[in-house]
Scaffold this motif. Structure first.
Motif, mmCIF file in Angstrom:
data_model
loop_
_atom_site.group_PDB
_atom_site.id
_atom_site.type_symbol
_atom_site.label_atom_id
_atom_site.label_comp_id
_atom_site.label_asym_id
_atom_site.label_seq_id
_atom_site.Cartn_x
_atom_site.Cartn_y
_atom_site.Cartn_z
ATOM 1 N N GLU A 1 0.827 -1.209 0.000
ATOM 2 C CA GLU A 1 0.000 0.000 0.000
ATOM 3 C C GLU A 1 0.856 1.251 0.000
ATOM 4 O OE1 GLU A 1 -2.308 2.945 2.923
ATOM 5 O OE2 GLU A 1 -0.520 1.801 3.399
ATOM 6 N N GLY A 2 0.375 2.286 -0.718
ATOM 7 C CA GLY A 2 1.014 3.593 -0.662
ATOM 8 C C GLY A 2 -0.030 4.647 -0.331
ATOM 9 N N TYR A 3 0.393 5.699 0.344
ATOM 10 C CA TYR A 3 -0.529 6.763 0.727
ATOM 11 C C TYR A 3 0.172 8.101 0.575
ATOM 12 C CZ TYR A 3 -3.362 9.806 3.745
ATOM 13 O OH TYR A 3 -4.130 10.823 4.226
ATOM 14 N N GLY A 4 -0.473 9.040 -0.091
ATOM 15 C CA GLY A 4 0.085 10.385 -0.214
ATOM 16 C C GLY A 4 -1.005 11.401 0.040
ATOM 17 N N SER A 5 -0.687 12.425 0.821
ATOM 18 C CA SER A 5 -1.717 13.429 1.090
ATOM 19 C C SER A 5 -1.108 14.823 1.133
ATOM 20 C CB SER A 5 -2.403 13.148 2.420
ATOM 21 O OG SER A 5 -1.482 13.320 3.470
ATOM 22 N N ARG A 6 -1.901 15.786 0.737
ATOM 23 C CA ARG A 6 -1.563 17.208 0.865
ATOM 24 C C ARG A 6 -2.893 17.927 1.067
ATOM 25 N NH1 ARG A 6 2.459 21.134 -2.094
ATOM 26 N NH2 ARG A 6 3.767 19.300 -2.090
ATOM 27 N N SER A 7 -3.240 18.084 2.329
ATOM 28 C CA SER A 7 -4.543 18.661 2.655
ATOM 29 C C SER A 7 -4.353 19.833 3.594
ATOM 30 C CB SER A 7 -5.431 17.619 3.345
ATOM 31 O OG SER A 7 -5.655 16.536 2.475
ATOM 32 N N ARG A 8 -4.883 20.961 3.242
ATOM 33 C CA ARG A 8 -4.820 22.154 4.104
ATOM 34 C C ARG A 8 -5.827 23.167 3.626
ATOM 35 N NH1 ARG A 8 -2.622 22.651 -0.553
ATOM 36 N NH2 ARG A 8 -0.528 23.433 -0.900
ATOM 37 N N TRP B 1 -0.081 16.124 5.594
ATOM 38 C CA TRP B 1 0.908 16.173 4.497
ATOM 39 C C TRP B 1 1.851 15.005 4.710
ATOM 40 C CZ3 TRP B 1 4.959 20.710 3.753
ATOM 41 C CH2 TRP B 1 5.578 20.569 2.515
ATOM 42 N N LYS B 2 1.545 13.908 4.043
ATOM 43 C CA LYS B 2 2.263 12.655 4.336
ATOM 44 C C LYS B 2 2.541 11.855 3.071
ATOM 45 C CE LYS B 2 0.650 11.440 8.989
ATOM 46 N NZ LYS B 2 -0.749 11.812 9.239
ATOM 47 N N PHE B 3 3.517 10.960 3.204
ATOM 48 C CA PHE B 3 3.757 9.944 2.191
ATOM 49 C C PHE B 3 4.151 8.660 2.914
ATOM 50 C CE2 PHE B 3 6.845 7.859 -0.778
ATOM 51 C CZ PHE B 3 5.862 7.354 -1.611
ATOM 52 N N ARG B 4 3.464 7.568 2.580
ATOM 53 C CA ARG B 4 3.698 6.321 3.312
ATOM 54 C C ARG B 4 3.747 5.147 2.335
ATOM 55 N NH1 ARG B 4 -0.802 6.245 6.697
ATOM 56 N NH2 ARG B 4 -1.961 4.903 5.306
ATOM 57 N N VAL B 5 4.653 4.214 2.624
ATOM 58 C CA VAL B 5 4.707 2.970 1.864
ATOM 59 C C VAL B 5 4.680 1.823 2.859
ATOM 60 C CG1 VAL B 5 6.023 1.559 0.247
ATOM 61 C CG2 VAL B 5 6.061 4.041 0.005
ATOM 62 N N SER B 6 3.757 0.886 2.671
ATOM 63 C CA SER B 6 3.639 -0.250 3.585
ATOM 64 C C SER B 6 3.900 -1.546 2.840
ATOM 65 C CB SER B 6 2.217 -0.335 4.165
ATOM 66 O OG SER B 6 1.881 0.886 4.766
ATOM 67 N N ASP C 1 6.275 12.257 7.375
ATOM 68 C CA ASP C 1 5.298 13.269 7.780
ATOM 69 C C ASP C 1 5.963 14.630 7.602
ATOM 70 O OD1 ASP C 1 3.604 15.033 9.027
ATOM 71 O OD2 ASP C 1 3.043 13.633 10.632
ATOM 72 N N PHE C 2 5.548 15.358 6.572
ATOM 73 C CA PHE C 2 6.189 16.638 6.264
ATOM 74 C C PHE C 2 5.879 17.686 7.323
ATOM 75 C CE2 PHE C 2 5.934 14.356 2.293
ATOM 76 C CZ PHE C 2 7.137 14.633 1.676
ATOM 77 N N ARG C 3 4.861 17.450 8.135
ATOM 78 C CA ARG C 3 4.516 18.427 9.175
ATOM 79 C C ARG C 3 5.404 18.256 10.402
ATOM 80 N NH1 ARG C 3 -0.433 18.407 11.215
ATOM 81 N NH2 ARG C 3 -0.428 20.661 11.489
ATOM 82 N N THR C 4 5.931 17.057 10.619
ATOM 83 C CA THR C 4 6.858 16.875 11.741
ATOM 84 C C THR C 4 8.310 16.855 11.259
ATOM 85 O OG1 THR C 4 6.855 14.460 11.568
ATOM 86 C CG2 THR C 4 5.160 15.449 12.965
ATOM 87 N N GLY C 5 8.508 16.657 9.960
ATOM 88 C CA GLY C 5 9.872 16.602 9.418
ATOM 89 C C GLY C 5 10.538 15.246 9.592
ATOM 90 N N TRP C 6 9.784 14.219 10.002
ATOM 91 C CA TRP C 6 10.384 12.897 10.264
ATOM 92 C C TRP C 6 9.891 11.829 9.280
ATOM 93 C CZ3 TRP C 6 14.374 12.948 13.301
ATOM 94 C CH2 TRP C 6 14.433 13.790 14.416
#
Ligand SMILES: NC(=O)c1ccc[n+]([C@@H]2O[C@H](COP(=O)([O-])OP(=O)(O)OC[C@H]3O[C@@H](n4cnc5c(N)ncnc54)[C@H](O)[C@@H]3O)[C@@H](O)[C@H]2O)c1
Length: 369
Positions: free
Chosen positions: A149-156, A243-248, A257-262
């Motif tokens: 699974e992949g997940y990408g978001s940019r919501s604001r 604001w995230k990008f994830r690969v599982s 997590d672009f909002r935490t920088g980690w």
């Protein structure tokens, strides 16, 4: 080994042309030789700061003998034709995202690149951030097991400045629509998983008459040839930002997590490792601070936040690698995200038309990058 500087011209001296030109000026691997903009005063002003000559006619860049690479930072609808012209003239091209605003044009640029002596590099800057590059390499080398699974978001919630009614970024015919203009996380998904074999998009939230905030919500599911699935969210009307990008995969998941920088590795619900999106604490801090702020458009000539400048420094290293014939994350799959984004956009427009919530051009409004 010593290399001769890459002789670069920048096409477009607005917000991002400024950022690219000044970053090149600070890097010894580049020699900024020309700045070109239809607005001669703007070209002159940046050229003076960059120590380059000002040019008004882009055709002059194509025929110039002293230019190896053209960096294109003009409005999105001009990217494909400019890229093709420079590639046909034998120049290397770095073109800002999106590569094109139609699938046909994206394919045409890659065809021109295949016949050119020059390289084609697309400004998918998030690929070049060190923590994201590491995430990609781990995902693709099997360290997460089989990818599921992949997940990408940019919501604001994005605020549009007064007096910007005729701005190209708000005009679907010049920006290509939000899914293309803000293609970054969709690109990360297709970069890791490849070309989707199936796409389903839902879009909604028509803009209320007279609103200063341009509402737009897209939810897209993607199925890839491997059987993995992806989910992409884009919203300019989200009061809860994401604001995230994830690969599982079957063994572990990595989430940026672009909002935490980690970037965090999870194994069976436990966070087992973390690294920064940047290798620089200052850039990570700036990214966090920027993600917490109200989101608004950048005015032409404005300076981007520190993290954006740091990202462009990383991006230039990938440009240098490509120009020296080495591997670069900017070369892979230049057109895939545009082709997926166009498909998603067509579905969104069709749904809106069917729902009779207003014309696609009036509801599908663009904001951001
Ligand atoms: N990677 C990122 O994070 C990022 C961030 C911002 C912008 N961008 C991209 O950079 C590009 C430029 O965006 P911007 O914010 O700098 O826009 P901008 O409006 O500030 O600047 C565009 C400039 O291009 C000039 N121009 C327009 N048409 C031209 C043409 N045919 N030939 C020469 N010059 C022309 C304009 O006069 C203007 O100076 C866009 O493609 C955008 O998507 C990328």
């Amino acid at each position: 080994m010593s290399f001769t500087p890459i002789r670069v011209a920048v096409l477009g001296s607005g917000f991002f042309g400024n950022t690219l030109a000044m970053a090149c000026k600070e890097n010894d691997a580049f020699d900024v030789v020309a700045i070109c903009d239809l607005d001669g005063d703007s070209a002159q002003e940046l050229a003076a700061r960059a120590g380059a000559r000002a040019v008004i006619d882009p055709a002059e860049l194509a025929s110039a003998e002293d230019i190896d690479l053209v960096m294109i930072a003009t409005p999105n609808h001009t990217h494909a034709s400019a890229s093709i012209a420079f590639l046909q003239a034998g120049k290397s091209v770095f073109v800002e995202k999106p590569l094109a605003i139609t699938a046909e044009d994206a394919v045409a640029v890659t065809a021109a690149a295949a016949l050119s002596d020059g390289h084609l590099l697309v400004g998918h800057v998030e690929r070049t951030m060190p923590g994201i590059k590491r995430l990609f390499l781990e995902a693709r080398s099997g360290k997460l097991g089989t990818l599921l699974e992949g997940y990408g978001s940019r919501s604001r919630l994005v605020h549009v400045p007064e007096g910007s009614e005729d701005w190209w970024k708000l005009d679907h015919t010049r920006s290509g629509g939000e899914l293309l203009h803000e293609i970054h996380e969709l690109d990360l998904l297709t970069w890791v998983f490849g070309e989707p074999v199936e796409i389903r998009t839902l879009a909604g939230a028509p803009r209320p008459a007279g609103a200063r905030i341009e509402d737009s919500v897209h939810k897209t599911t993607l199925k890839f040839a491997s059987g993995a699935v992806g989910y992409h969210e884009l919203s300019t009307s989200a009061h809860v930002p994401d604001w995230k990008f994830r690969v599982s995969g079957t063994e572990a998941a990595l989430e940026a997590d672009f909002r935490t920088g980690w970037v965090t590795r999870y194994v069976d619900a436990v966070a087992t490792e973390q690294w920064g999106i940047f290798d620089s604490g200052r850039a990570n801090d700036s990214l966090r601070a920027s993600a917490e702020k109200k989101q608004a458009y950048n005015a032409a000539g404005a300076t981007g936040p520190y993290w954006m400048q740091a990202a462009v420094v990383c991006e230039l290293e990938e440009v240098i690698a490509a120009m020296r014939g080495q591997d670069s994350v900017l070369i892979d799959s230049p057109a895939t995200a545009v082709i997926a984004g166009v498909e998603a956009m067509v579905q969104a427009q069709t749904l809106r038309a069917q729902a009779n919530v207003g014309s696609a051009a009036s509801t599908d409004v663009l904001v951001g990058a």
